[in-house]
Design a protein around this motif. Structure first.
Motif, PDB file in Angstrom:
ATOM      1  N   GLN A  80      13.130  15.367 -11.127  1.00 38.09           N
ATOM      2  CA  GLN A  80      14.480  15.691 -12.030  1.00 38.09           C
ATOM      3  C   GLN A  80      14.123  15.062 -13.391  1.00 38.09           C
ATOM      4  O   GLN A  80      14.449  15.674 -14.411  1.00 38.09           O
ATOM      5  N   LYS A  81      13.492  13.919 -13.389  1.00 40.39           N
ATOM      6  CA  LYS A  81      13.181  13.225 -14.522  1.00 40.39           C
ATOM      7  C   LYS A  81      12.001  14.216 -15.290  1.00 40.39           C
ATOM      8  O   LYS A  81      12.199  14.333 -16.863  1.00 40.39           O
ATOM      9  N   ALA A  82      11.080  14.237 -14.711  1.00 45.85           N
ATOM     10  CA  ALA A  82       9.851  15.308 -15.339  1.00 45.85           C
ATOM     11  C   ALA A  82      10.593  16.576 -15.906  1.00 45.85           C
ATOM     12  O   ALA A  82      10.192  17.009 -16.891  1.00 45.85           O
ATOM     13  N   ALA A  83      11.504  17.411 -15.079  1.00 44.89           N
ATOM     14  CA  ALA A  83      12.243  18.400 -15.665  1.00 44.89           C
ATOM     15  C   ALA A  83      12.943  18.163 -16.823  1.00 44.89           C
ATOM     16  O   ALA A  83      12.837  19.110 -17.765  1.00 44.89           O
ATOM     17  N   GLY A  84      13.523  16.971 -16.921  1.00 43.78           N
ATOM     18  CA  GLY A  84      14.259  16.640 -18.140  1.00 43.78           C
ATOM     19  C   GLY A  84      13.307  16.276 -19.375  1.00 43.78           C
ATOM     20  O   GLY A  84      13.935  16.925 -20.682  1.00 43.78           O
ATOM     21  N   ALA A  85      12.373  15.594 -19.196  1.00 40.35           N
ATOM     22  CA  ALA A  85      11.238  15.482 -20.230  1.00 40.35           C
ATOM     23  C   ALA A  85      10.678  16.828 -20.757  1.00 40.35           C
ATOM     24  O   ALA A  85      10.571  16.980 -21.945  1.00 40.35           O
ATOM     25  N   ALA A  86      10.489  17.757 -19.841  1.00 39.71           N
ATOM     26  CA  ALA A  86       9.884  18.930 -20.114  1.00 39.71           C
ATOM     27  C   ALA A  86      10.787  19.953 -21.008  1.00 39.71           C
ATOM     28  O   ALA A  86      10.536  20.352 -21.836  1.00 39.71           O
ATOM     29  N   LEU A  87      11.926  19.737 -20.639  1.00 38.85           N
ATOM     30  CA  LEU A  87      13.133  20.485 -21.284  1.00 38.85           C
ATOM     31  C   LEU A  87      13.235  19.912 -22.767  1.00 38.85           C
ATOM     32  O   LEU A  87      13.400  20.858 -23.660  1.00 38.85           O
ATOM     33  N   ALA A 121      10.862  18.799 -24.577  1.00 36.72           N
ATOM     34  CA  ALA A 121       9.882  19.286 -25.219  1.00 36.72           C
ATOM     35  C   ALA A 121      10.005  20.622 -25.504  1.00 36.72           C
ATOM     36  O   ALA A 121       9.802  21.085 -26.655  1.00 36.72           O
ATOM     37  N   LYS A 122      10.550  21.364 -24.601  1.00 35.60           N
ATOM     38  CA  LYS A 122      10.721  22.859 -24.636  1.00 35.60           C
ATOM     39  C   LYS A 122      11.658  23.179 -25.970  1.00 35.60           C
ATOM     40  O   LYS A 122      11.765  24.082 -26.598  1.00 35.60           O
ATOM     41  N   ARG A 123      12.765  22.266 -26.019  1.00 42.14           N
ATOM     42  CA  ARG A 123      13.667  22.418 -26.979  1.00 42.14           C
ATOM     43  C   ARG A 123      13.175  22.027 -28.507  1.00 42.14           C
ATOM     44  O   ARG A 123      13.982  22.033 -29.286  1.00 42.14           O
ATOM     45  N   GLY A 124      12.104  21.150 -28.558  1.00 48.76           N
ATOM     46  CA  GLY A 124      11.317  20.551 -29.737  1.00 48.76           C
ATOM     47  C   GLY A 124      11.938  19.151 -30.097  1.00 48.76           C
ATOM     48  O   GLY A 124      11.675  18.635 -31.218  1.00 48.76           O
ATOM     49  N   LYS A 125      12.561  18.515 -29.191  1.00 49.37           N
ATOM     50  CA  LYS A 125      13.159  17.032 -29.451  1.00 49.37           C
ATOM     51  C   LYS A 125      12.078  16.254 -29.117  1.00 49.37           C
ATOM     52  O   LYS A 125      12.157  15.056 -29.933  1.00 49.37           O
ATOM     53  N   THR A 126      11.110  16.485 -28.307  1.00 49.51           N
ATOM     54  CA  THR A 126       9.984  15.448 -28.164  1.00 49.51           C
ATOM     55  C   THR A 126       8.823  16.282 -28.243  1.00 49.51           C
ATOM     56  O   THR A 126       8.788  17.575 -28.230  1.00 49.51           O
ATOM     57  N   LYS A 127       7.531  15.650 -28.488  1.00 50.22           N
ATOM     58  CA  LYS A 127       6.248  16.377 -28.672  1.00 50.22           C
ATOM     59  C   LYS A 127       5.855  16.854 -27.560  1.00 50.22           C
ATOM     60  O   LYS A 127       5.873  16.004 -26.461  1.00 50.22           O
ATOM     61  N   LYS A 128       5.121  17.697 -27.455  1.00 53.08           N
ATOM     62  CA  LYS A 128       4.432  18.361 -26.045  1.00 53.08           C
ATOM     63  C   LYS A 128       3.326  17.455 -25.726  1.00 53.08           C
ATOM     64  O   LYS A 128       2.932  17.183 -24.720  1.00 53.08           O
ATOM     65  N   SER A 129       2.606  16.684 -26.827  1.00 51.59           N
ATOM     66  CA  SER A 129       1.514  15.822 -26.481  1.00 51.59           C
ATOM     67  C   SER A 129       1.987  14.600 -26.013  1.00 51.59           C
ATOM     68  O   SER A 129       1.167  13.935 -25.494  1.00 51.59           O
ATOM     69  N   ALA A 130       3.347  14.228 -25.951  1.00 48.41           N
ATOM     70  CA  ALA A 130       3.916  13.151 -25.389  1.00 48.41           C
ATOM     71  C   ALA A 130       4.035  13.231 -24.018  1.00 48.41           C
ATOM     72  O   ALA A 130       4.053  12.094 -23.142  1.00 48.41           O
ATOM     73  N   LEU A 131       3.929  14.378 -23.376  1.00 47.40           N
ATOM     74  CA  LEU A 131       4.349  14.371 -21.807  1.00 47.40           C
ATOM     75  C   LEU A 131       2.999  14.208 -21.357  1.00 47.40           C
ATOM     76  O   LEU A 131       1.819  14.214 -21.548  1.00 47.40           O
ATOM     77  N   LYS A 132       3.451  13.810 -19.967  1.00 47.48           N
ATOM     78  CA  LYS A 132       2.238  13.387 -18.879  1.00 47.48           C
ATOM     79  C   LYS A 132       2.471  14.085 -17.537  1.00 47.48           C
ATOM     80  O   LYS A 132       3.588  14.308 -17.350  1.00 47.48           O
ATOM     81  N   GLY A 133       1.508  14.334 -16.757  1.00 49.46           N
ATOM     82  CA  GLY A 133       1.474  14.748 -15.545  1.00 49.46           C
ATOM     83  C   GLY A 133       2.125  15.982 -15.159  1.00 49.46           C
ATOM     84  O   GLY A 133       2.031  17.092 -15.995  1.00 49.46           O
ATOM     85  N   ALA A 134       3.383  15.880 -14.456  1.00 48.19           N
ATOM     86  CA  ALA A 134       3.977  17.200 -14.003  1.00 48.19           C
ATOM     87  C   ALA A 134       4.808  17.909 -15.098  1.00 48.19           C
ATOM     88  O   ALA A 134       4.934  19.083 -15.034  1.00 48.19           O
ATOM     89  N   SER A 135       5.390  16.955 -15.860  1.00 48.87           N
ATOM     90  CA  SER A 135       6.318  17.480 -16.807  1.00 48.87           C
ATOM     91  C   SER A 135       5.579  18.191 -17.813  1.00 48.87           C
ATOM     92  O   SER A 135       5.791  19.376 -18.523  1.00 48.87           O
ATOM     93  N   LYS A 136       4.070  17.963 -18.012  1.00 48.94           N
ATOM     94  CA  LYS A 136       3.259  18.837 -19.001  1.00 48.94           C
ATOM     95  C   LYS A 136       2.935  20.201 -18.429  1.00 48.94           C
ATOM     96  O   LYS A 136       2.955  21.298 -19.323  1.00 48.94           O
TER      97      LYS A 136
END
Length: 63
Positions: free
Chosen positions: A9-16, A18-33
């Motif tokens: 659930q947390k990984a999905a939130g982080a990916a979401l 990034a998808k919306r442009g609120k965080t950088k995709k380069s900041a993601l790790k593991g499953a969320s990437k």
């Protein structure tokens, strides 16, 4: 598809985020990437909105 664990659930939130442009995709790790590329925004929203209460921290892969 509902999240099966708190970690998913947390990984999905982080990916979401990034998808919306609120965080950088380069900041993601593991499953969320992987999730940000493989899932649509609506799929991520559904998984991220899953309640954490009663979910295990992690789920092991079934073989």
């Amino acid at each position: 598809m509902a999240a099966k664990s708190k970690a998913q659930q947390k990984a999905a939130g982080a990916a979401l985020s990034a998808k919306r442009g609120k965080t950088k995709k380069s900041a993601l790790k593991g499953a969320s990437k992987k999730m940000v590329e493989a899932m649509s925004e609506s799929e991520l929203r559904e998984m991220a909105s899953t309640k954490r209460k009663g979910k295990p921290d992690h789920v092991t892969k079934a073989t």
